[in-house]
Scaffold this active site. Structure first.
Site, mmCIF file in Angstrom:
data_model
loop_
_atom_site.group_PDB
_atom_site.id
_atom_site.type_symbol
_atom_site.label_atom_id
_atom_site.label_comp_id
_atom_site.label_asym_id
_atom_site.label_seq_id
_atom_site.Cartn_x
_atom_site.Cartn_y
_atom_site.Cartn_z
ATOM 1 C CG HIS A 113 -2.048 -0.929 1.157
ATOM 2 N ND1 HIS A 113 -3.112 -0.893 2.011
ATOM 3 C CD2 HIS A 113 -2.313 -1.930 0.287
ATOM 4 C CE1 HIS A 113 -3.977 -1.834 1.696
ATOM 5 N NE2 HIS A 113 -3.509 -2.490 0.649
ATOM 6 C CE1 TYR A 156 -4.629 3.621 9.258
ATOM 7 C CE2 TYR A 156 -5.191 3.258 11.564
ATOM 8 C CZ TYR A 156 -4.407 2.969 10.462
ATOM 9 O OH TYR A 156 -3.417 2.027 10.554
ATOM 10 N N PRO A 190 -3.087 -0.140 19.103
ATOM 11 C CG PRO A 190 -4.950 -1.481 18.654
ATOM 12 C CD PRO A 190 -4.228 -0.796 19.764
ATOM 13 C CE LYS A 239 4.958 3.123 13.391
ATOM 14 N NZ LYS A 239 4.642 2.511 12.111
ATOM 15 C CE1 TYR A 253 -0.570 3.649 9.762
ATOM 16 C CE2 TYR A 253 0.318 3.005 7.632
ATOM 17 C CZ TYR A 253 -0.608 2.844 8.651
ATOM 18 O OH TYR A 253 -1.556 1.849 8.553
HETATM 19 P P1 RFL Z 1 3.010 -12.139 21.442
HETATM 20 O O1 RFL Z 1 2.511 -12.211 20.040
HETATM 21 O O2 RFL Z 1 2.053 -11.832 22.520
HETATM 22 O O3 RFL Z 1 3.727 -13.525 21.730
HETATM 23 C C1 RFL Z 1 4.143 -13.888 23.029
HETATM 24 C C2 RFL Z 1 4.113 -15.402 23.112
HETATM 25 O O4 RFL Z 1 4.555 -15.808 24.412
HETATM 26 C C3 RFL Z 1 3.708 -16.833 24.868
HETATM 27 N N1 RFL Z 1 3.758 -16.835 26.343
HETATM 28 C C4 RFL Z 1 4.477 -17.726 27.048
HETATM 29 N N2 RFL Z 1 5.233 -18.774 26.682
HETATM 30 C C5 RFL Z 1 5.819 -19.484 27.662
HETATM 31 N N3 RFL Z 1 5.649 -19.214 28.994
HETATM 32 C C6 RFL Z 1 4.889 -18.190 29.402
HETATM 33 N N4 RFL Z 1 4.747 -17.918 30.697
HETATM 34 C C7 RFL Z 1 4.259 -17.386 28.414
HETATM 35 N N5 RFL Z 1 3.461 -16.313 28.451
HETATM 36 C C8 RFL Z 1 3.170 -15.994 27.203
HETATM 37 C C9 RFL Z 1 2.346 -16.479 24.313
HETATM 38 O O5 RFL Z 1 1.487 -17.625 24.242
HETATM 39 C C10 RFL Z 1 2.721 -15.958 22.933
HETATM 40 O O6 RFL Z 1 2.730 -16.966 21.950
HETATM 41 O O7 RFL Z 1 4.212 -11.092 21.565
HETATM 42 P P2 RFL Z 1 5.385 -10.706 20.537
HETATM 43 O O8 RFL Z 1 6.005 -11.934 19.950
HETATM 44 O O9 RFL Z 1 6.219 -9.716 21.234
HETATM 45 O O10 RFL Z 1 4.632 -10.020 19.301
HETATM 46 C C11 RFL Z 1 3.976 -8.788 19.486
HETATM 47 C C12 RFL Z 1 2.743 -8.688 18.581
HETATM 48 O O11 RFL Z 1 1.960 -9.842 18.749
HETATM 49 C C13 RFL Z 1 1.906 -7.431 18.891
HETATM 50 O O12 RFL Z 1 2.734 -6.333 19.168
HETATM 51 C C14 RFL Z 1 0.974 -7.048 17.708
HETATM 52 O O13 RFL Z 1 0.000 -8.036 17.494
HETATM 53 C C15 RFL Z 1 0.286 -5.711 17.998
HETATM 54 N N6 RFL Z 1 -0.671 -5.326 16.939
HETATM 55 C C16 RFL Z 1 -0.246 -4.758 15.759
HETATM 56 N N7 RFL Z 1 1.076 -4.588 15.514
HETATM 57 C C17 RFL Z 1 1.495 -4.095 14.314
HETATM 58 O O14 RFL Z 1 2.711 -3.946 14.135
HETATM 59 N N8 RFL Z 1 0.631 -3.765 13.286
HETATM 60 C C18 RFL Z 1 -0.723 -3.910 13.454
HETATM 61 O O15 RFL Z 1 -1.457 -3.665 12.513
HETATM 62 C C19 RFL Z 1 -1.205 -4.389 14.731
HETATM 63 N N9 RFL Z 1 -2.521 -4.550 14.953
HETATM 64 C C20 RFL Z 1 -2.050 -5.511 17.151
HETATM 65 C C21 RFL Z 1 -2.959 -5.102 16.132
HETATM 66 C C22 RFL Z 1 -2.542 -6.094 18.319
HETATM 67 C C23 RFL Z 1 -3.905 -6.242 18.493
HETATM 68 N N10 RFL Z 1 -4.346 -6.863 19.684
HETATM 69 C C24 RFL Z 1 -5.181 -8.001 19.715
HETATM 70 C C25 RFL Z 1 -3.723 -6.491 20.944
HETATM 71 C C26 RFL Z 1 -4.319 -5.252 16.282
HETATM 72 C C27 RFL Z 1 -4.809 -5.802 17.488
HETATM 73 C C28 RFL Z 1 -6.299 -5.886 17.628
HETATM 74 C C1 PHB Z 2 -5.236 -4.711 11.112
HETATM 75 O O1 PHB Z 2 -5.433 -4.911 9.905
HETATM 76 O O2 PHB Z 2 -5.434 -5.585 11.975
HETATM 77 C C2 PHB Z 2 -4.756 -3.378 11.557
HETATM 78 C C3 PHB Z 2 -4.373 -2.446 10.609
HETATM 79 C C4 PHB Z 2 -3.939 -1.191 11.025
HETATM 80 C C5 PHB Z 2 -3.911 -0.885 12.367
HETATM 81 C C6 PHB Z 2 -4.288 -1.813 13.318
HETATM 82 C C7 PHB Z 2 -4.724 -3.076 12.911
HETATM 83 O O3 PHB Z 2 -3.503 0.355 12.753
#
Ligand code: RFL
Ligand code: PHB
Length: 395
Positions: free
Chosen positions: A77, A205, A297, A301, A389
């Site tokens: 994009h 957004y 989110p 980032k 961004y």
């Molecule tokens: P994770 O993905 O939470 O993985 C951590 C892992 O550790 C395990 N764990 C354990 N394992 C062993 N012993 C324990 N005691 C443990 N406790 C936990 C867990 O089961 C898991 O598998 O962290 P990590 O690897 O640092 O990754 C981070 C990302 O997952 C997170 O920052 C993103 O998902 C955030 N996020 C977004 N980030 C972006 O860069 N772009 C996006 O568009 C974006 N959209 C989002 C998001 C997060 C969202 N939610 C649900 C919070 C959208 C949403 C809705």
């Molecule tokens: C997503 O597609 O899950 C998404 C995209 C952009 C954001 C957050 C989540 O800022």
């Protein structure tokens, strides 16, 4: 399990994107690791989370041999849209920065990483219960856990806490050695995934008096939408019809006229939080990704920051094992935190402009609208936004 070594160079707690990518980057530099993951492989690969990858993230994944499927299936994009009370304006990220973002779901990044790990013969222990970390102030830290087969212990040179916000590693650090900074937001995001074509070619957004909304996607036939909701929102109160109606109102008349609705295939509520733990190193324990910091989110980032952390950490650890130099590991925390705070600033600012704050007065709303008008109407303002961004360069 019988093939698992009793010792390794880096014990990695958490098999999300941070832990998996760290293991992959270390492997490419000849450093051995073992991943301990609390959940099952299916659970980890099925969690619907991030969607947007910065160009630096894409380049890093591609340079480390993880780019083939992303190049085929990722959607590149060159811009995003901002809808202000239903009026859409485009920010041309590519023209403003020369860089782009790629829509490729975290689920897909995770699957690619697991596949690469298994192909390389690397160890991932799934369903490791009661993981605990010990002795990280000394030279020989250990990780212990329990599985159906019994208790196990792994001796390591270093431990990487990649276990997310609710993990065990950060909580294992004595309180007087860690400082945390936090903002919780008085609302959440209700997300739905549906097998319908996205309403637009790019993300929208939306700032609306009824609250924030986001139109995103996973593929040309799969949409991801979010709406701001109450923190205690009950999914039973949000049948699909109601979510679509709310999206139409908040995204505005143009999107409402063309949006394709359908049954949701996933629906969940996520709270929003800004959080930083400092430092990110405690002796021979390092924190990386969500274990050390959370961003709302809005700025997309979180996953990108996790990638940036493990890039720096893998280089520092590889340098240590190759030369004995501690310079990289000594600087890890400071280098990672500089980027973390920049992403915190950006994510906080964008969140503050787009969401509806209960109790906010007309003055506050006018300021939000003026910020968004300035953002979408002034080239310098748009450029400053766009460089954040698409992702600031790795230092
Ligand atoms: P994770 O993905 O939470 O993985 C951590 C892992 O550790 C395990 N764990 C354990 N394992 C062993 N012993 C324990 N005691 C443990 N406790 C936990 C867990 O089961 C898991 O598998 O962290 P990590 O690897 O640092 O990754 C981070 C990302 O997952 C997170 O920052 C993103 O998902 C955030 N996020 C977004 N980030 C972006 O860069 N772009 C996006 O568009 C974006 N959209 C989002 C998001 C997060 C969202 N939610 C649900 C919070 C959208 C949403 C809705
Ligand atoms: C997503 O597609 O899950 C998404 C995209 C952009 C954001 C957050 C989540 O800022």
């Amino acid at each position: 399990m019988s093939a698992l070594p009793g010792r390794t160079q880096v014990g990695i707690v958490g098999g999300g994107p941070a832990g998996l990518l760290l293991a992959h980057l270390l492997h490419r530099r000849g450093v051995a690791s073992v991943i301990l993951e609390r959940r099952s492989r299916a659970h980890v690969e099925g969690r619907i989370r991030a969607g947007v990858l910065e160009q630096g993230t894409v380049d890093l994944l591609a340079a480390s041999g993880l780019g083939a499927r992303m190049a085929r299936e990722g959607l590149v994009h060159g811009g995003i849209e901002v809808a202000i009370d239903g009026v859409r304006r485009r920010l041309d990220l590519a023209a403003l920065t020369g860089r782009r973002v790629t829509v490729y779901g975290q689920t897909e990044v995770t699957k690619d990483l697991v596949e690469a790990r298994l192909a390389a013969g690397g160890a991932i222990v799934y369903e490791a219960e009661d993981v605990s970390v010990h002795g990280f102030d000394g030279e020989r830290p250990t990780v212990r856990w329990r599985t159906a087969a019994g208790e196990a212990e792994l001796a390591c040179d270093f431990i990487a806490g990649c276990d997310g916000f609710h993990g065990v590693c950060r909580r294992s650090v004595p309180a007087d050695r860690i400082r945390t900074y936090e903002r919780v937001y008085p609302f959440g995001w209700l997300g739905i995934l549906s097998d319908t074509p996205p309403v637009s070619d790019e993300l929208i957004y939306a700032s609306h008096e009824r609250g924030f909304a986001l139109a995103s996607m996973r593929s040309p036939t799969r949409s991801r939408y979010y709406i701001q909701c109450d923190l205690d929102a009950d999914l039973a109160d949000w049948p699909d019809e109601r979510v679509w109606d709310e999206l139409k109102l908040r995204l505005g008349p143009e999107a409402a006229a063309t949006i394709r609705t359908g049954p949701s295939i996933e629906k969940s509520v996520a709270p929003l939080r800004s959080f930083v733990a400092e430092p990110m190193r405690f002796g021979r324990l390092f924190l990386a990704g969500d274990a050390a910091h959370i961003v709302p989110p809005t700025g997309a980032k979180g996953l990108n920051l996790a990638v940036a952390d493990v890039k720096v950490l893998s280089e520092a650890l590889a340098e240590f094992f190759a030369t004995g130099s501690e310079e990289g590991i000594d600087r890890y925390s400071e280098r990672a935190l500089r980027r973390v705070w920049r992403a915190q600033r950006f994510s906080w600012w964008f969140s503050a402009q787009l969401h509806r704050y209960d109790g906010a007065d007309g003055f506050a709303r006018r300021l939000q609208l003026t910020e968004l008008d300035y953002l979408t109407g002034s080239e310098p303002a748009a450029r400053a936004f766009a460089e954040n961004y698409v992702g600031l360069p790795f230092d």
